[in-house]
Motif scaffolding. Structure first.
Motif, PDB file in Angstrom:
ATOM      1  N   ARG A   1     -56.571 136.738 -55.737  1.00 42.83           N
ATOM      2  CA  ARG A   1     -57.173 138.021 -56.105  1.00 42.83           C
ATOM      3  C   ARG A   1     -56.110 139.117 -56.190  1.00 42.83           C
ATOM      4  NH1 ARG A   1     -62.746 138.752 -56.300  1.00 42.83           N
ATOM      5  NH2 ARG A   1     -62.591 136.505 -56.519  1.00 42.83           N
ATOM      6  N   LEU A   2     -55.191 139.103 -55.231  1.00 37.24           N
ATOM      7  CA  LEU A   2     -54.123 140.113 -55.259  1.00 37.24           C
ATOM      8  C   LEU A   2     -53.194 139.879 -56.455  1.00 37.24           C
ATOM      9  CD1 LEU A   2     -53.199 140.449 -51.479  1.00 37.24           C
ATOM     10  CD2 LEU A   2     -54.712 141.880 -52.858  1.00 37.24           C
TER      11      LEU A   2
ATOM     12  N   ASN B   1     -61.878 143.664 -55.827  1.00 37.84           N
ATOM     13  CA  ASN B   1     -60.611 143.520 -55.128  1.00 37.84           C
ATOM     14  C   ASN B   1     -60.818 143.151 -53.652  1.00 37.84           C
ATOM     15  OD1 ASN B   1     -57.760 143.784 -54.428  1.00 37.84           O
ATOM     16  ND2 ASN B   1     -57.607 144.663 -56.468  1.00 37.84           N
ATOM     17  N   ILE B   2     -59.698 143.062 -52.930  1.00 34.91           N
ATOM     18  CA  ILE B   2     -59.671 142.333 -51.660  1.00 34.91           C
ATOM     19  C   ILE B   2     -60.735 142.758 -50.640  1.00 34.91           C
ATOM     20  CG2 ILE B   2     -57.740 143.750 -50.787  1.00 34.91           C
ATOM     21  CD1 ILE B   2     -57.599 140.126 -50.052  1.00 34.91           C
ATOM     22  N   SER B   3     -60.849 144.063 -50.335  1.00 34.84           N
ATOM     23  CA  SER B   3     -61.783 144.465 -49.278  1.00 34.84           C
ATOM     24  C   SER B   3     -63.220 144.209 -49.704  1.00 34.84           C
ATOM     25  CB  SER B   3     -61.589 145.941 -48.919  1.00 34.84           C
ATOM     26  OG  SER B   3     -60.254 146.175 -48.552  1.00 34.84           O
TER      27      SER B   3
ATOM     28  N   CYS C   1     -47.219 147.434 -65.902  1.00 32.57           N
ATOM     29  CA  CYS C   1     -47.199 148.245 -67.123  1.00 32.57           C
ATOM     30  C   CYS C   1     -46.507 147.519 -68.258  1.00 32.57           C
ATOM     31  CB  CYS C   1     -46.544 149.598 -66.855  1.00 32.57           C
ATOM     32  SG  CYS C   1     -44.758 149.583 -66.982  1.00 32.57           S
TER      33      CYS C   1
ATOM     34  N   CYS D   1     -62.781 151.396 -50.085  1.00 29.26           N
ATOM     35  CA  CYS D   1     -62.850 150.085 -49.445  1.00 29.26           C
ATOM     36  C   CYS D   1     -63.622 150.099 -48.129  1.00 29.26           C
ATOM     37  CB  CYS D   1     -61.450 149.553 -49.220  1.00 29.26           C
ATOM     38  SG  CYS D   1     -60.270 150.073 -50.483  1.00 29.26           S
TER      39      CYS D   1
ATOM     40  N   ILE E   1     -50.694 151.909 -61.858  1.00 29.25           N
ATOM     41  CA  ILE E   1     -49.263 152.196 -61.942  1.00 29.25           C
ATOM     42  C   ILE E   1     -48.994 153.704 -61.915  1.00 29.25           C
ATOM     43  CG2 ILE E   1     -49.176 152.108 -64.480  1.00 29.25           C
ATOM     44  CD1 ILE E   1     -46.442 150.994 -61.951  1.00 29.25           C
TER      45      ILE E   1
ATOM     46  N   ALA F   1     -55.399 153.551 -64.103  1.00 26.60           N
ATOM     47  CA  ALA F   1     -54.167 152.775 -64.172  1.00 26.60           C
ATOM     48  C   ALA F   1     -53.483 152.921 -62.821  1.00 26.60           C
ATOM     49  CB  ALA F   1     -53.243 153.274 -65.286  1.00 26.60           C
TER      50      ALA F   1
ATOM     51  N   MET G   1     -64.084 141.889 -51.963  1.00 28.08           N
ATOM     52  CA  MET G   1     -64.218 140.434 -52.004  1.00 28.08           C
ATOM     53  C   MET G   1     -64.536 139.881 -50.615  1.00 28.08           C
ATOM     54  SD  MET G   1     -61.304 137.581 -52.822  1.00 28.08           S
ATOM     55  CE  MET G   1     -60.938 137.133 -51.130  1.00 28.08           C
TER      56      MET G   1
ATOM     57  N   GLU H   1     -57.602 131.970 -52.051  1.00 30.20           N
ATOM     58  CA  GLU H   1     -58.458 132.865 -52.825  1.00 30.20           C
ATOM     59  C   GLU H   1     -57.985 134.325 -52.672  1.00 30.20           C
ATOM     60  OE1 GLU H   1     -62.526 133.061 -51.472  1.00 30.20           O
ATOM     61  OE2 GLU H   1     -63.258 133.615 -53.453  1.00 30.20           O
ATOM     62  N   ALA H   2     -57.674 134.712 -51.436  1.00 32.42           N
ATOM     63  CA  ALA H   2     -57.241 136.094 -51.191  1.00 32.42           C
ATOM     64  C   ALA H   2     -55.973 136.413 -51.986  1.00 32.42           C
ATOM     65  CB  ALA H   2     -57.018 136.320 -49.699  1.00 32.42           C
TER      66      ALA H   2
ATOM     67  N   GLY I   1     -54.855 153.988 -55.233  1.00 36.42           N
ATOM     68  CA  GLY I   1     -55.401 152.815 -55.911  1.00 36.42           C
ATOM     69  C   GLY I   1     -54.916 151.502 -55.327  1.00 36.42           C
ATOM     70  N   GLU I   2     -54.084 151.592 -54.314  1.00 38.50           N
ATOM     71  CA  GLU I   2     -53.571 150.375 -53.675  1.00 38.50           C
ATOM     72  C   GLU I   2     -54.718 149.701 -52.944  1.00 38.50           C
ATOM     73  OE1 GLU I   2     -50.236 149.331 -53.083  1.00 38.50           O
ATOM     74  OE2 GLU I   2     -50.246 148.451 -51.074  1.00 38.50           O
ATOM     75  N   PRO I   3     -55.042 148.462 -53.306  1.00 45.05           N
ATOM     76  CA  PRO I   3     -56.180 147.805 -52.663  1.00 45.05           C
ATOM     77  C   PRO I   3     -56.159 147.921 -51.134  1.00 45.05           C
ATOM     78  CG  PRO I   3     -55.421 146.488 -54.490  1.00 45.05           C
ATOM     79  CD  PRO I   3     -54.465 147.639 -54.371  1.00 45.05           C
ATOM     80  N   GLY I   4     -57.268 148.365 -50.591  1.00 45.80           N
ATOM     81  CA  GLY I   4     -57.388 148.570 -49.153  1.00 45.80           C
ATOM     82  C   GLY I   4     -57.217 150.021 -48.743  1.00 45.80           C
TER      83      GLY I   4
ATOM     84  N   ASP J   1     -52.766 142.370 -63.748  1.00 48.55           N
ATOM     85  CA  ASP J   1     -53.573 143.315 -64.511  1.00 48.55           C
ATOM     86  C   ASP J   1     -52.909 144.689 -64.612  1.00 48.55           C
ATOM     87  OD1 ASP J   1     -56.082 143.033 -65.728  1.00 48.55           O
ATOM     88  OD2 ASP J   1     -56.956 144.479 -64.326  1.00 48.55           O
TER      89      ASP J   1
ATOM     90  N   GLU K   1     -60.682 146.809 -60.549  1.00 45.97           N
ATOM     91  CA  GLU K   1     -59.838 146.729 -59.357  1.00 45.97           C
ATOM     92  C   GLU K   1     -60.225 147.837 -58.379  1.00 45.97           C
ATOM     93  OE1 GLU K   1     -58.328 144.115 -59.040  1.00 45.97           O
ATOM     94  OE2 GLU K   1     -57.995 143.364 -61.065  1.00 45.97           O
ATOM     95  N   CYS K   2     -59.563 147.822 -57.225  1.00 42.74           N
ATOM     96  CA  CYS K   2     -59.926 148.709 -56.103  1.00 42.74           C
ATOM     97  C   CYS K   2     -60.220 150.143 -56.566  1.00 42.74           C
ATOM     98  CB  CYS K   2     -58.791 148.712 -55.093  1.00 42.74           C
ATOM     99  SG  CYS K   2     -59.071 149.810 -53.699  1.00 42.74           S
TER     100      CYS K   2
ATOM    101  N   HIS L   1     -53.950 138.577 -59.256  1.00 41.35           N
ATOM    102  CA  HIS L   1     -54.648 139.027 -60.453  1.00 41.35           C
ATOM    103  C   HIS L   1     -54.495 140.540 -60.622  1.00 41.35           C
ATOM    104  CE1 HIS L   1     -58.124 140.613 -62.709  1.00 41.35           C
ATOM    105  NE2 HIS L   1     -57.893 139.586 -63.474  1.00 41.35           N
ATOM    106  N   PHE L   2     -54.606 141.236 -59.514  1.00 44.03           N
ATOM    107  CA  PHE L   2     -54.475 142.697 -59.532  1.00 44.03           C
ATOM    108  C   PHE L   2     -53.126 143.132 -60.100  1.00 44.03           C
ATOM    109  CE2 PHE L   2     -52.854 146.418 -57.125  1.00 44.03           C
ATOM    110  CZ  PHE L   2     -53.686 147.382 -57.663  1.00 44.03           C
TER     111      PHE L   2
ATOM    112  N   PHE M   1     -53.801 152.218 -73.266  1.00 45.54           N
ATOM    113  CA  PHE M   1     -53.105 151.929 -72.003  1.00 45.54           C
ATOM    114  C   PHE M   1     -54.042 152.016 -70.800  1.00 45.54           C
ATOM    115  CE2 PHE M   1     -50.544 153.089 -68.273  1.00 45.54           C
ATOM    116  CZ  PHE M   1     -49.553 152.124 -68.323  1.00 45.54           C
ATOM    117  N   TYR M   2     -54.900 153.025 -70.804  1.00 47.19           N
ATOM    118  CA  TYR M   2     -55.731 153.275 -69.627  1.00 47.19           C
ATOM    119  C   TYR M   2     -57.062 152.530 -69.708  1.00 47.19           C
ATOM    120  CZ  TYR M   2     -52.311 156.902 -68.690  1.00 47.19           C
ATOM    121  OH  TYR M   2     -51.139 157.561 -68.442  1.00 47.19           O
ATOM    122  N   GLU M   3     -57.573 152.224 -68.524  1.00 44.72           N
ATOM    123  CA  GLU M   3     -58.738 151.341 -68.432  1.00 44.72           C
ATOM    124  C   GLU M   3     -60.054 152.070 -68.726  1.00 44.72           C
ATOM    125  OE1 GLU M   3     -62.000 149.385 -66.308  1.00 44.72           O
ATOM    126  OE2 GLU M   3     -61.032 151.220 -65.597  1.00 44.72           O
TER     127      GLU M   3
END
Ligand SMILES: Cc1cc2nc3c(=O)[nH]c(=O)nc-3n(C[C@H](O)[C@H](O)[C@H](O)COP(=O)(O)O)c2cc1C
Ligand code: SF4
Ligand code: FES
Lengths: 422, 161
Positions: free
Chosen positions: A332-333, B85-87, A342, B128, A170, A168, B89, A328-329, A85-88, A339, B123-124, A335-336, B66-68
């Motif tokens: 966005r991160l 999210n980033i990619s 926990c 991506c 986390i 989630a 966006m 902006e970049a 779930g880590e962006p990218g 969000d 989110e991501c 915000h992530f 807790f969960y989305e």
């Protein structure tokens, strides 16, 4: 390219048992069932291979497996982390979709080494296509007598189940993942005790990333030295890199560690016509951002990326060209992380909120002259003061964005608009 | 409150965990019950799941909040979960979200008048390389363009008629 986790990728029904076995799959597992391999031999090969955890922290897999109290007279567990779930980052999804048997065999081998007869693969809740693929592969493996009790008449048993998350980020943190597997909120546990002693349901547990497990069968089939030689010192083997963002052909590439960044960029079709490279996040959103110059001089291995000023992380290479507004970049991160915190530790809960709100204020045209110092101060208070690494992950991008692209933030604060986009 | 069909589905999950650890199945049980109840969870539904799994109601409620993936107010028949999210966006997700909102006549978080669709920024989603992308139900839609969005939304509308 594509020698390990993606070995079957270009073949028909790459995910089927038939294809996997036609490529040598389950040969190591069958050897184990015949009693031809010992746990110590396997750990030695893994140590030789230089395989390091592909989930982000890069801990040597062989060493991790040797920490399990394999002779303790209790139920032990192996758990696979497919919570990607880590962006990218989007490599584990493709391993599960295109080569699920490599994950199953890797986990089976791990279960034998650590004397853990039960395993779970924690798959993020949105990954339904990968989940069904994995379930299909599980069924094939059970039907073929590769999973279950007293396999092939041996004393080896292994039962494996897929578990689904529910949204989630986390839960990718290994102890939050265990909480979640127990049907609770995904809040990280204090360490120690480490999962190897007190893990799932209070029992000794080892958690590895999908790609780590998927790499194990081929390493043992070809030998640890073979794998080590593919890569470079300190970074054995090959690795999946997800190249995304402003490139012509974003994709996952399984390439030797140590490959120059500029070659990888070229494989992804390069930067779009008329644009230039501006910045690169080399290892996923939690790793520091680099300038184009630093990236172009970098090699893609643990030490090479560290030398350039960042981290290999999960191998998620985010490419940004000159049209990118860095304010902006980063917003966005921020915000992530805000969000996804926990909420358990104050520095993270409050800090991620602060970071996001200050950045948002800048983007709304209400930035104040001392906001940059404020951001630096807040991120500094988070680092090292939290239960899990999400806090650091939220803080680190802030420092690196401000260090490398400070003038863009100053411009935004002063003019109330983006230096790049106007 | 929980149908027999749903109970059977939940039992499949319960069987994956050790004896006495049936609460590990709570996340899936909540999803199964949510799917049966117009895609959202009431306090009673959460309590029913807790009762079925023999766990405290508060523990199930904690998970449900807790969960989305759980909804606590009415949503559309289809939720479009748009990654911002980033990619995504970097590949124009923000403009496409605005396009979709205009097309549907709703903002993110709102439901169309016919109760068919709502849009959520998420989110991501771990896809991506296919940015920009969104998810509807079990399915991912990648490399989105305005044309593709038209096709997908029109398809959902046609199917509901
Ligand atoms: C906030 C956070 C999120 C994480 N997300 C993931 C993830 O999605 N997948 C993963 O494999 N590891 C993730 N990790 C790392 C895991 O905690 C753990 O180190 C890893 O799964 C161990 O496997 P490995 O040794 O094979 O890398 C995350 C860590 C943190 C702090
Ligand atoms: S650092 Fe953040 S995410 Fe991690 S345990 Fe603390 S509050 Fe939770
Ligand atoms: S950033 Fe959109 S799927 Fe990863």
């Amino acid at each position: 390219m594509n020698e390990v986790c993606f070995k079957t990728l270009d073949q028909k029904k790459s995910w089927s048992l038939k294809t996997y076995e036609a490529n040598g799959g389950y040969s190591v597992w069958r050897k184990i069932l015949k009693g031809e391999l010992t746990p110590d031999q396997i750990i030695d090969e893994l140590k030789t291979s230089g395989l390091r955890g592909r989930g982000g922290a890069g801990f040597p897999t062989g060493l991790k497996w040797s920490f399990m109290p394999r002779n303790a007279d209790v139920q032990k567990y192996v758990v696979c982390n497919s919570d990607e779930g880590e962006p990218g980052t989007c490599k584990d999804r493709d391993i599960l979709r295109y080569n699920p048997h490599s994950v199953i065999e890797g986990m089976a081998i791990g279960s034998f080494v650590m004397n853990a007869t039960k395993g779970y693969n924690y798959i993020r809740g949105e990954f339904m296509e990968p989940f069904y693929r994995f379930e299909g592969a599980l069924k094939e493996a059970y039907d073929a007598g590769l999973l279950g009790e007293n396999l092939d008449g041996s004393s080896v048993s292994f039962d494996l189940y897929a578990h689904l998350g529910a949204g989630a980020y986390i839960c990718g943190e290994e102890t939050a993942l265990l909480e979640s597997l127990e049907g609770k909120k995904g809040q990280p546990r204090f360490k120690p005790p480490f999962p190897a002693n007190i893990g799932l349901f209070g029992m000794p547990t080892t958690i590895n990333n999908t790609e780590s497990f998927a790499s194990v069968p081929e390493i043992l089939a070809q030998g640890g030295q073979w794998f080590a030689d593919i890569g470079v010192e300190n970074s054995g083997g090959c690795k999946l890199f997800s190249v995304t963002g402003h490139v012509n052909e974003p994709a996952n590439f399984e390439v030797p560690m140590g490959i120059p960044f500029k070659d990888l960029l070229e494989m992804a079709g390069g930067i779009r016509e008329g644009r230039t490279l501006k910045a690169v996040i080399p290892g996923g959103s939690s790793t520091p951002v680099l300038t184009a110059d630093a990236a172009m001089a970098m090699t893609m291995d643990y030490d090479g990326i560290e030398k350039a000023g960042s981290m290999l992380g999960a191998g998620s290479v985010i490419i940004m060209d000159d049209t990118t507004c860095m304010v902006e970049a980063l917003t966005r991160l921020a915000h992530f992380y805000y969000d996804e915190s926990c909420g358990q530790c104050t520095p993270c809960r409050e800090g991620t909120g602060w970071l996001y709100r200050v950045l948002k204020r800048i983007m709304d045209g209400n930035g104040k002259a001392d906001d940059i110092d404020l951001l630096l101060g807040v991120q500094d208070k988070i680092i090292g003061n939290t239960i899990c690494a999400l806090g650091d992950a939220a803080a680190m991008p802030v420092e690196s964005f401000l260090r490398n692209f400070r003038q863009e933030f100053e411009y935004y604060i002063e003019h109330g608009k983006s230096m790049v986009k106007g | 409150m929980i149908s027999n069909k749903a109970k059977k589905q939940i039992d499949i999950w319960v069987a994956k965990y050790p004896e006495g650890r049936q609460s590990s199945a709570v996340m899936e049980a909540l999803k199964i019950v949510q799917a049966e109840n117009d895609n959202s969870l009431t306090t009673e539904a959460i309590q029913a799941v807790a009762d079925y799994l023999d766990m405290p109601g508060i523990a199930a409620a904690e998970v449900a909040t807790f969960y989305e993936n759980y909804n606590h107010k009415p949503v559309g028949k289809h939720t479009i979960r748009f990654c911002h999210n980033i990619s995504c966006m970097l590949n124009g997700a923000d403009d496409l979200i605005v396009y979709l909102e205009k097309k549907l006549g709703v903002k993110t978080g709102e439901v169309t008048k016919d109760s068919l669709i709502n849009v959520k920024k998420v989110e991501c989603l771990g896809a991506c390389v296919g940015a920009p992308m969104f998810q509807i139900g079990d399915q991912y839609y990648e490399n989105l363009t305005t044309d593709k969005i038209d096709e997908i939304v029109d398809g959902l509308r046609k199917k509901s008629k």
